[in-house]
Design a protein around this motif. Structure first.
Motif, short mmCIF file in Angstrom:
data_model
loop_
_atom_site.label_atom_id
_atom_site.label_comp_id
_atom_site.label_asym_id
_atom_site.label_seq_id
_atom_site.Cartn_x
_atom_site.Cartn_y
_atom_site.Cartn_z
N ASN A 264 0.85 -1.19 0.00
CA ASN A 264 0.00 0.00 0.00
C ASN A 264 0.90 1.25 0.00
O ASN A 264 1.71 1.44 0.90
CB ASN A 264 -0.92 0.00 1.21
CG ASN A 264 -2.06 0.99 1.04
OD1 ASN A 264 -1.90 2.05 0.40
ND2 ASN A 264 -3.22 0.66 1.59
N LEU A 265 0.76 2.09 -1.02
CA LEU A 265 1.60 3.28 -1.14
C LEU A 265 1.32 4.27 -0.02
O LEU A 265 2.21 5.00 0.41
CB LEU A 265 1.38 3.96 -2.50
CG LEU A 265 1.94 3.20 -3.71
CD1 LEU A 265 1.50 3.86 -5.01
CD2 LEU A 265 3.47 3.12 -3.65
N SER A 266 0.07 4.32 0.43
CA SER A 266 -0.27 5.12 1.59
C SER A 266 -1.64 4.70 2.10
O SER A 266 -2.65 4.97 1.45
CB SER A 266 -0.29 6.62 1.25
OG SER A 266 -0.88 7.32 2.34
N ALA A 267 -1.66 4.08 3.26
CA ALA A 267 -2.92 3.58 3.81
C ALA A 267 -3.86 4.74 4.16
O ALA A 267 -5.08 4.59 4.18
CB ALA A 267 -2.64 2.73 5.04
N THR A 268 -3.28 5.93 4.39
CA THR A 268 -4.11 7.08 4.76
C THR A 268 -4.43 7.96 3.55
O THR A 268 -4.86 9.11 3.71
CB THR A 268 -3.37 7.95 5.81
OG1 THR A 268 -2.10 8.34 5.27
CG2 THR A 268 -3.15 7.18 7.10
N SER A 269 -4.20 7.45 2.34
CA SER A 269 -4.48 8.19 1.09
C SER A 269 -3.70 9.51 1.00
O SER A 269 -4.21 10.50 0.48
CB SER A 269 -5.98 8.49 0.94
OG SER A 269 -6.71 7.30 0.97
N ASP A 270 -2.48 9.51 1.51
CA ASP A 270 -1.64 10.71 1.48
C ASP A 270 -0.75 10.64 0.23
O ASP A 270 0.13 9.78 0.13
CB ASP A 270 -0.80 10.73 2.77
CG ASP A 270 0.18 11.88 2.82
OD1 ASP A 270 0.45 12.50 1.76
OD2 ASP A 270 0.70 12.14 3.92
N LEU A 271 -0.98 11.55 -0.72
CA LEU A 271 -0.25 11.48 -1.99
C LEU A 271 1.24 11.76 -1.82
O LEU A 271 2.07 11.23 -2.56
CB LEU A 271 -0.87 12.45 -3.01
CG LEU A 271 -2.24 12.01 -3.53
CD1 LEU A 271 -2.95 13.17 -4.25
CD2 LEU A 271 -2.12 10.81 -4.46
N ASN A 272 1.60 12.58 -0.84
CA ASN A 272 3.02 12.83 -0.58
C ASN A 272 3.73 11.57 -0.10
O ASN A 272 4.84 11.25 -0.52
CB ASN A 272 3.22 13.94 0.45
CG ASN A 272 2.70 15.28 -0.05
OD1 ASN A 272 2.41 15.44 -1.23
ND2 ASN A 272 2.54 16.23 0.85
N GLU A 273 3.03 10.84 0.79
CA GLU A 273 3.60 9.58 1.28
C GLU A 273 3.70 8.57 0.13
O GLU A 273 4.69 7.83 0.00
CB GLU A 273 2.72 9.01 2.39
CG GLU A 273 3.32 7.77 3.03
CD GLU A 273 2.41 7.12 4.07
OE1 GLU A 273 1.18 7.37 4.07
OE2 GLU A 273 2.94 6.34 4.87
N ALA A 274 2.70 8.56 -0.73
CA ALA A 274 2.71 7.63 -1.87
C ALA A 274 3.89 7.92 -2.80
O ALA A 274 4.55 7.00 -3.28
CB ALA A 274 1.39 7.73 -2.64
N ALA A 275 4.16 9.21 -3.04
CA ALA A 275 5.30 9.57 -3.91
C ALA A 275 6.60 9.06 -3.31
O ALA A 275 7.46 8.52 -3.99
CB ALA A 275 5.35 11.09 -4.10
N LYS A 276 6.71 9.23 -2.00
CA LYS A 276 7.91 8.81 -1.30
C LYS A 276 8.12 7.30 -1.40
O LYS A 276 9.24 6.81 -1.44
CB LYS A 276 7.73 9.23 0.17
CG LYS A 276 8.97 9.35 0.94
CD LYS A 276 8.64 10.13 2.19
CE LYS A 276 9.54 9.74 3.32
NZ LYS A 276 9.27 10.60 4.48
N ASN A 277 7.03 6.55 -1.42
CA ASN A 277 7.12 5.09 -1.42
C ASN A 277 7.14 4.48 -2.81
O ASN A 277 7.41 3.28 -2.96
CB ASN A 277 5.93 4.49 -0.66
CG ASN A 277 6.03 4.75 0.83
OD1 ASN A 277 7.14 4.88 1.36
ND2 ASN A 277 4.89 4.83 1.51
#
Ligand code: TXA
Ligand code: MG
Length: 317
Positions: A264-277
């Motif tokens: 999961n790129l971000s379980a909290t639907s945070d696009l910044n976290e997804a980019a980082k991952n």
């Protein structure tokens, strides 16, 4: 393999000697060399196995330094520089005579940015020259966001990797310039496009193709893992061998129960976290030697625009 360490003075010594070393930035790791030394720049191309028609970004320490190597051809670019630099944005500016041809692949404009990563900034303050630095990956492959990523693929070709930890942004810089009164986005990246709206110029997003080497290296197929990446609308896994598929999810999207490999790129639907991952996750699946990675496009806003751009390119044949 390369030495991985945090000693800025050692990296500086290699760079002064004309060597190529990997450096951290807030976006992705760069493969750096003295931008004013044609031999050092040629080594960067050799290590990356990058074609010479694909120009390099020059990294500098200050806005004054930008003005040494490029002409601000529009007031808005100056304003953006003051508002967003250091940071994940690159300006495409008419170049000055100080920039060697090999940097721009002979083009009239040079790409310049000021990285905000503390270690990159200290390094740039210690040395007497700007740094040419493409992402520190073999040409066409996923960009590195950790020192170990660089070592895995280029460690046998370079002496030193300056370790700055995981990159805070995780996707490459947004590349912009002004042409004919329009603010042109040549690559969607770490500075979200909505941050550019308030400057008052019309914004044009330049979608590139592999047939246009004049455009910022936005080759259609790029950022690609070795296994096949497939963009899907739903997880229709019934007839698929779940052993050989990796699923990249986002937010609360429910997973079919038979899935084996998923991140999961971000379980909290945070696009910044997804980019980082993003790039770390693609690499993890690649290491598992899966046959396919399946992913749904993320929301088209904020860093979701840059993430979807990378996914589409990685999925292109
Ligand atoms: O975040 C970043 O920008 C990272 C870090 C290391 O700074 N660097 C990076 O460099 O992504 P690279 O080389 O992987 O991607 C730079 C892109 C390429 O697609 C290149 O074609 C384009 O910028 N570019 C560089 N100079 C250009 C120029 N003078 N004219 C047009 N496009 C240019
Ligand atoms: Mg790159």
């Amino acid at each position: 393999m390369a030495v991985i360490d945090t000693k800025i003075d050692i990296a500086a010594a290699y760079l002064r000697a004309g060597e190529v070393v990997a450096i951290p930035t807030e976006t992705v790791y760069g493969l750096a060399g003295n931008a004013l030394d044609g031999d050092a720049v040629a080594r960067i191309f050799a290590v990356k196995e990058r074609p010479f028609f694909d120009p390099l970004i020059v990294h500098v320490k200050s806005i004054d330094a930008i003005a040494k190597y490029g002409h601000f051809n529009h007031e808005v670019l100056k304003k953006i520089a003051h508002d967003h630099m250091p940071g994940p944005v690159t300006l495409l500016l008419p170049r000055t005579h100080l920039i060697p041809d090999i940097i721009t692949a002979g083009l009239d404009r040079v790409a310049i940015r000021i990285p905000s990563h503390n270690i990159a900034r200290s390094l740039l303050n210690q040395i007497e020259f700007p740094l040419a630095a493409p992402s520190a990956n073999p040409f066409g492959y996923i960009s590195p966001t950790r020192a170990t990523h660089v070592n895995d693929q280029l460690g046998h070709k370079i002496p030193y990797i300056l370790d700055g930890g995981p990159c805070a942004v995780g996707v490459e810089s947004t590349i912009i310039g002004v042409e004919g009164g329009e603010l042109v986005v040549y690559r969607k990246g770490g500075l979200p496009i909505d941050q550019l709206i308030s400057y008052g110029l019309p914004i044009r997003i330049n979608e590139h193709s592999s047939s246009n080497p004049n455009a910022p290296g936005m080759l259609k197929s790029h950022y690609a893992p070795s296994c096949k990446l497939k963009i899907v609308d739903n997880w229709n896994l019934d007839e698929i061998d779940v052993e050989t598929i990796g699923i990249l999810t986002f937010g609360k999207d429910p997973m079919p129960s038979n899935v084996k490999h998923y991140i999961n790129l971000s379980a909290t639907s945070d696009l910044n976290e997804a980019a980082k991952n993003l790039f770390t996750s693609l690499r993890k699946f690649d290491q598992l030697k899966l046959e396919q990675i399946w992913v749904k496009l993320l929301p088209e806003k904020g860093l979701g625009l840059a993430i979807n751009d990378r996914l589409r390119r990685a999925a292109a044949d």
